[in-house]
Motif scaffolding. Structure first.
Motif, mmCIF file in Angstrom:
data_model
loop_
_atom_site.group_PDB
_atom_site.id
_atom_site.type_symbol
_atom_site.label_atom_id
_atom_site.label_comp_id
_atom_site.label_asym_id
_atom_site.label_seq_id
_atom_site.Cartn_x
_atom_site.Cartn_y
_atom_site.Cartn_z
ATOM 1 N N GLU A 44 0.897 -1.309 0.039
ATOM 2 C CA GLU A 44 0.119 0.001 0.018
ATOM 3 C C GLU A 44 0.718 1.180 -0.065
ATOM 4 O O GLU A 44 1.880 1.260 0.639
ATOM 5 N N ILE A 45 0.246 2.284 -0.625
ATOM 6 C CA ILE A 45 1.113 3.405 -0.650
ATOM 7 C C ILE A 45 0.304 4.601 -0.260
ATOM 8 O O ILE A 45 -0.982 4.734 -0.603
ATOM 9 N N VAL A 46 0.669 5.378 0.651
ATOM 10 C CA VAL A 46 -0.023 6.436 1.458
ATOM 11 C C VAL A 46 0.505 7.950 1.129
ATOM 12 O O VAL A 46 1.939 7.725 1.480
ATOM 13 N N ALA A 47 0.099 8.691 0.769
ATOM 14 C CA ALA A 47 0.521 10.101 0.454
ATOM 15 C C ALA A 47 0.174 10.917 1.599
ATOM 16 O O ALA A 47 -1.121 11.051 1.930
ATOM 17 N N ILE A 48 1.024 11.732 2.171
ATOM 18 C CA ILE A 48 0.475 12.811 3.136
ATOM 19 C C ILE A 48 0.958 14.156 2.732
ATOM 20 O O ILE A 48 2.014 14.469 2.226
ATOM 21 N N THR A 49 -0.178 14.810 2.956
ATOM 22 C CA THR A 49 -0.087 16.376 2.438
ATOM 23 C C THR A 49 -0.472 17.291 3.477
ATOM 24 O O THR A 49 -0.678 16.603 4.660
ATOM 25 N N GLY A 50 -0.165 18.610 3.393
ATOM 26 C CA GLY A 50 -0.550 19.496 4.256
ATOM 27 C C GLY A 50 0.346 20.609 4.066
ATOM 28 O O GLY A 50 1.301 20.753 3.481
ATOM 29 N N GLU A 51 -0.144 21.832 4.905
ATOM 30 C CA GLU A 51 0.674 23.081 4.820
ATOM 31 C C GLU A 51 1.989 22.791 5.481
ATOM 32 O O GLU A 51 2.401 22.145 6.222
ATOM 33 N N SER A 52 2.850 24.108 4.931
ATOM 34 C CA SER A 52 4.109 24.037 5.379
ATOM 35 C C SER A 52 4.035 24.150 6.754
ATOM 36 O O SER A 52 3.351 24.924 7.328
ATOM 37 N N GLY A 53 5.069 23.325 7.582
ATOM 38 C CA GLY A 53 5.257 23.816 9.195
ATOM 39 C C GLY A 53 4.129 22.847 9.979
ATOM 40 O O GLY A 53 4.296 22.931 11.169
ATOM 41 N N VAL A 54 3.382 22.157 9.367
ATOM 42 C CA VAL A 54 2.502 21.507 10.093
ATOM 43 C C VAL A 54 2.827 19.980 10.699
ATOM 44 O O VAL A 54 2.484 19.529 11.622
ATOM 45 N N GLY A 55 4.168 19.640 10.185
ATOM 46 C CA GLY A 55 4.874 18.546 10.842
ATOM 47 C C GLY A 55 5.110 17.403 10.052
ATOM 48 O O GLY A 55 5.137 16.387 10.643
ATOM 49 N N LYS A 56 4.843 17.487 8.566
ATOM 50 C CA LYS A 56 5.212 16.384 7.868
ATOM 51 C C LYS A 56 6.464 15.711 8.011
ATOM 52 O O LYS A 56 6.663 14.419 8.091
#
Length: 226
Positions: A34-46
């Protein structure tokens, strides 16, 4: 349906000085293939989240388990061994060693877990060819562009066939044609080799190869409609 037991994250929390909560109550299960992509605003802690998943940083609360083994129950030696044997990590800053050849850089994960240097060289050469750098193995990092360095980093992360692949913006410095080649490698590694992959990305093209796209917030991960 993918087996959710390869990577399991329960109630993960992390704050930074201030104090400021990056995220809390974060739960995630990623199965083999399985492949999971994580997105989010800069600085959110990715990137911080990826480091915690790799055992490079500690969470303030919660638990991470890889194939049922939790980092919290391991001493530093065992944690390092698990990371070397079962995790492949593509860092945003590459971390290519300038005093080693490209082939030696790619072979490094194999050299750390196996005494068979000849086999490691063969695997590294094949992996460099797979990312479009065949014939460049005896060169050094100083001769490469940023995009080429990123391809070396990706080859190094995949060469030892890890159970878990973590990648921080794996196609950020690549042109569209090379990015497609690299994304295909990731898909092959996860789905054909039975690895789990977690990718942090701002790229819609990268997110498109994922089985799920999740957005990181202070409350945890929220699944994004496809």
């Amino acid at each position: 349906m993918a087996d959710p037991s390869l990577l399991t994250v329960c109630a993960l929390a992390k704050s930074v000085p201030g104090p400021r909560l990056l995220f809390g109550g974060l739960n995630l299960a990623v199965g083999a293939g399985e492949i999971v992509a994580i997105t989010g605003e800069s600085g959110v802690g990715k990137s911080t989240l990826l480091n915690i998943l790799a055992g490079l940083d500690d969470a303030d609360g919660g638990e991470v388990a890889i194939e049922g083994i939790t980092f919290g129950g391991l001493d530093e030696t065992a944690r390092t061994r698990l990371r070397r044997e079962r995790i492949g990590f593509v860092f945003q800053a590459f971390h290519i060693l300038p005093y080693l050849t490209l082939q030696q850089n790619v072979a490094l994960p194999l050299a750390l877990v196996s005494p068979d240097a000849a086999a490691a060289r063969v695997e590294a050469k094949a992996m460099l060819a797979a990312v479009g750098l065949g014939g460049r193995g005896e060169g050094y990092a100083r001769d490469l562009s940023g995009g080429e360095l990123q391809r070396v980093a990706i080859a190094r992360a995949l060469v030892h066939r890890p159970a878990l692949i973590l990648a921080d913006e794996p196609t950020g410095n690549l042109d569209s044609e090379t990015a497609l080649r690299v994304l295909t490698l990731f898909a092959d590694a996860a789905r054909e080799r039975g690895a789990a992959a977690v990718l942090v990305t701002h790229s819609d093209a990268t997110a498109a190869i994922a089985d799920r796209v999740l957005t990181l917030t202070t409350e945890g991960l929220v699944e994004r409609a496809r």
